[in-house]
Design an enzyme around this catalytic site. Structure first.
Site, PDB file in Angstrom:
ATOM      1  N   THR A   1     -28.694  -0.085   2.511  1.00  0.00           N
ATOM      2  CA  THR A   1     -29.652   0.262   1.460  1.00  0.00           C
ATOM      3  C   THR A   1     -28.934   0.796   0.225  1.00  0.00           C
ATOM      4  O   THR A   1     -27.952   1.529   0.341  1.00  0.00           O
ATOM      5  CB  THR A   1     -30.636   1.304   2.023  1.00  0.00           C
ATOM      6  OG1 THR A   1     -31.321   0.699   3.122  1.00  0.00           O
ATOM      7  CG2 THR A   1     -31.649   1.743   0.980  1.00  0.00           C
TER       8      THR A   1
ATOM      9  N   LYS B   1     -17.295  13.388  -7.021  1.00  0.00           N
ATOM     10  CA  LYS B   1     -16.378  14.509  -7.282  1.00  0.00           C
ATOM     11  C   LYS B   1     -16.533  14.951  -8.746  1.00  0.00           C
ATOM     12  O   LYS B   1     -17.440  15.702  -9.053  1.00  0.00           O
ATOM     13  CB  LYS B   1     -14.973  14.116  -6.854  1.00  0.00           C
ATOM     14  CG  LYS B   1     -14.928  13.970  -5.320  1.00  0.00           C
ATOM     15  CD  LYS B   1     -13.654  13.435  -4.724  1.00  0.00           C
ATOM     16  CE  LYS B   1     -13.824  13.244  -3.213  1.00  0.00           C
ATOM     17  NZ  LYS B   1     -12.733  12.530  -2.573  1.00  0.00           N
TER      18      LYS B   1
ATOM     19  N   SER C   1       0.836  -1.195   0.000  1.00  0.00           N
ATOM     20  CA  SER C   1       0.000   0.000   0.000  1.00  0.00           C
ATOM     21  C   SER C   1       0.874   1.250   0.000  1.00  0.00           C
ATOM     22  O   SER C   1       1.814   1.365   0.802  1.00  0.00           O
ATOM     23  CB  SER C   1      -0.890  -0.052   1.255  1.00  0.00           C
ATOM     24  OG  SER C   1      -1.699   1.084   1.356  1.00  0.00           O
TER      25      SER C   1
ATOM     26  N   THR D   1     -15.258   7.466  -7.638  1.00  0.00           N
ATOM     27  CA  THR D   1     -16.396   8.048  -6.931  1.00  0.00           C
ATOM     28  C   THR D   1     -17.349   8.679  -7.946  1.00  0.00           C
ATOM     29  O   THR D   1     -16.937   9.073  -9.038  1.00  0.00           O
ATOM     30  CB  THR D   1     -15.941   9.130  -5.921  1.00  0.00           C
ATOM     31  OG1 THR D   1     -17.095   9.600  -5.203  1.00  0.00           O
ATOM     32  CG2 THR D   1     -15.300  10.326  -6.608  1.00  0.00           C
TER      33      THR D   1
HETATM   34  C1  LIG Z   1     -12.841  11.540  -1.417  1.00  0.00           C
HETATM   35  C2  LIG Z   1     -11.993  10.309  -1.596  1.00  0.00           C
HETATM   36  C3  LIG Z   1     -12.529   9.029  -1.480  1.00  0.00           C
HETATM   37  C4  LIG Z   1     -13.929   8.830  -0.975  1.00  0.00           C
HETATM   38  O1  LIG Z   1     -14.862   9.127  -1.933  1.00  0.00           O
HETATM   39  P1  LIG Z   1     -16.321   9.590  -1.458  1.00  0.00           P
HETATM   40  O2  LIG Z   1     -17.190   9.251  -2.600  1.00  0.00           O
HETATM   41  O3  LIG Z   1     -16.237  11.042  -1.154  1.00  0.00           O
HETATM   42  O4  LIG Z   1     -16.648   8.791  -0.235  1.00  0.00           O
HETATM   43  C5  LIG Z   1     -11.758   7.946  -1.804  1.00  0.00           C
HETATM   44  N1  LIG Z   1     -10.477   8.082  -2.211  1.00  0.00           N
HETATM   45  C6  LIG Z   1      -9.902   9.297  -2.297  1.00  0.00           C
HETATM   46  C7  LIG Z   1      -8.495   9.394  -2.749  1.00  0.00           C
HETATM   47  C8  LIG Z   1     -10.633  10.445  -1.975  1.00  0.00           C
HETATM   48  O5  LIG Z   1     -10.060  11.632  -2.019  1.00  0.00           O
END
Ligand SMILES: *Cc1c(COP(=O)(O)O)cnc(C)c1O
Length: 426
Positions: free
Chosen positions: A278, A248, A137, A245
């Site tokens: 859920t 973002k 990691s 995600t």
């Molecule tokens: C924000 C983030 C996440 C988590 O994503 P969310 O959808 O906001 O929970 C995972 N990995 C990294 C590198 C992030 O910056």
């Protein structure tokens, strides 16, 4: 027992260290991104410009995305109605997972309620399903990946950030017969630096390791169809698991993995973080899919994003502000002190109606406290000039350091022993 006192003391400890966090009370205004209404402690509202949003392209206010959410909510209602195990899968979620698998050119995709949950669930489950697995990691991996590694209970090795020589040594010292999982990110969100993906994949081939990449800060933003850095570099096919995600670059909410059918089916079947919660509501799924599909076909947002990020870096650098030089859209401005970082942020908001949240320990190592600026395609040139004036004024008032030469990536400073690393990011 004074239970209340225990909690108050815990929070006071943070105040003493100048890392007690205050969240701004904001009301975003659809159609006027990056403008929002800010309410102060007395509930007085005024308009401000947001410069620290992770809605990197403003897709959270894109007309088609809003319409998709409204339409799905109108037709299917607002809740998912239960876990997928018990209540089945709403059609928009089926379509979303298909679109994600297609985006990353993988056999399948699986959606979770957040990116955090997707990392924790996928890493821990994948590692647990490989008997006697060893996890490798990156030192600067996000808190959610660290949570997944811990949760797996498997042996782990932390390699120095983006250091392939160190990773090689650790891999070489591990018996060939043991299953291996390498976990890393493409774009690291605090320094805005990019992993040597190809070299890591070469090592994975050489030592027979599975690869897991977090493209959270790249999906929607890089690559021909917005699949991320691995797509841009033609490496997507060689990566076993891609995590992203929907919150973002895509501007909505939720997280996912894309991988081969066997891996996705195993995570779907074994991960408690997936099974016992859920599902994402249909309207969120429809909105996320509209955003992904739009960005697959449209490079305009990505191009404008890069242009405005480049311009911001140039203009702030020319003004002598300590911009950390990055190859990405992230513009870190180093302050190097928690109290001053907060003071700079407060002054920007109070005097200049500019909102940039201070980033302090443990999100970044102590000594690298910063303002993390995220230009979007909707920050026009005039806003960038206004930002420059505001920052110069704040830097002068607080007598903050202006030399660029002092700005180094966190890695260099970690390796020189100049910094201590937080136990987990966030
Ligand atoms: C924000 C983030 C996440 C988590 O994503 P969310 O959808 O906001 O929970 C995972 N990995 C990294 C590198 C992030 O910056």
């Amino acid at each position: 027992m004074d239970y209340r006192g225990l909690f108050e003391d815990a929070v006071d400890a943070l105040r003493q260290e100048k890392r007690y966090r205050v969240f701004a009370d904001l009301e975003r205004i659809a159609g006027r991104f990056p403008t929002a209404l800010y309410r102060d402690a007395a509930d007085n509202a005024r308009e401000i410009t947001i410069w620290c949003s992770n809605d990197y392209l403003g897709m959270g206010q894109n007309d088609r995305v809003i319409a998709a959410m409204q339409d799905a909510a109108g037709r299917l209602g607002v809740g998912a109605g239960g876990t997928r195990n018990i209540s089945g899968t709403n059609r928009p979620l089926v379509e979303l997972e298909r679109s994600l698998a297609d985006l990353h050119r993988k056999e399948a995709a699986l959606v979770f309620t957040s990116g955090f949950v997707s990392n924790e669930a996928a890493i821990s489950t994948i590692a647990r399903l490989m008997p006697d697995c060893v996890i490798f990691s990156d030192q600067l991996n996000h808190a959610s990946m660290i949570a997944g590694v811990r949760q797996s209970g498997m042996q782990k090795h932390i390699f120095r950030h983006n250091d392939v020589a160190h990773l090689r040594d650790l891999l070489a010292a591990t018996p060939r017969s043991r299953p291996k999982l390498i976990c890393f990110e493409s774009v690291y969100s605090m320094d805005g630096d990019v992993a040597p993906i190809e070299e890591i994949l070469d090592l994975a081939d050489e030592f027979g390791a599975l690869t897991y990449i977090d493209e959270v800060h790249a999906v929607g933003l890089y690559g021909e169809r917005g699949a991320g850095i691995a797509e841009r570099e033609g490496l997507m096919e060689r990566i076993d698991i891609i995590e992203g995600t929907l919150a973002k670059g895509f501007g909505v909410m939720g997280g996912y993995i894309a991988a081969n059918q066997a891996i996705v089916d195993a995570v779907r079947s074994y991960a408690p973080e997936f099974i016992f919660t859920t599902a994402l509501p249909p309207a969120l799924c429809a909105a996320a899919r509209a955003s992904i599909d739009h960005l697959k076909a449209s490079p305009h947002e990505r191009e404008a994003h890069q242009r405005q990020a480049r311009l911001t870096k140039e203009i702030l650098s020319e003004a002598g502000l300590p911009v950390m030089h990055t190859d990405t859209h992230i513009v870190p401005l180093i302050v190097g002190d928690a109290r001053l970082c907060k003071a700079a942020s407060d002054m920007l908001l109070e005097k200049h109606n500019i909102y940039i949240q201070p980033i302090n320990y443990p999100t970044v190592p102590k000594g690298t406290e910063r303002l993390r600026i995220t230009p979007t395609p909707l920050h026009d040139d005039e806003m960038i000039i206004a930002l420059r004036h505001a920052l110069v004024s704040v830097w002068t008032s607080l007598q903050l350091p202006r030399e660029r030469s002092t700005v180094k990536y966190t890695t260099e400073r970690l390796n020189s022993g100049d910094l201590t690393l937080p136990t987990s990011g966030g």
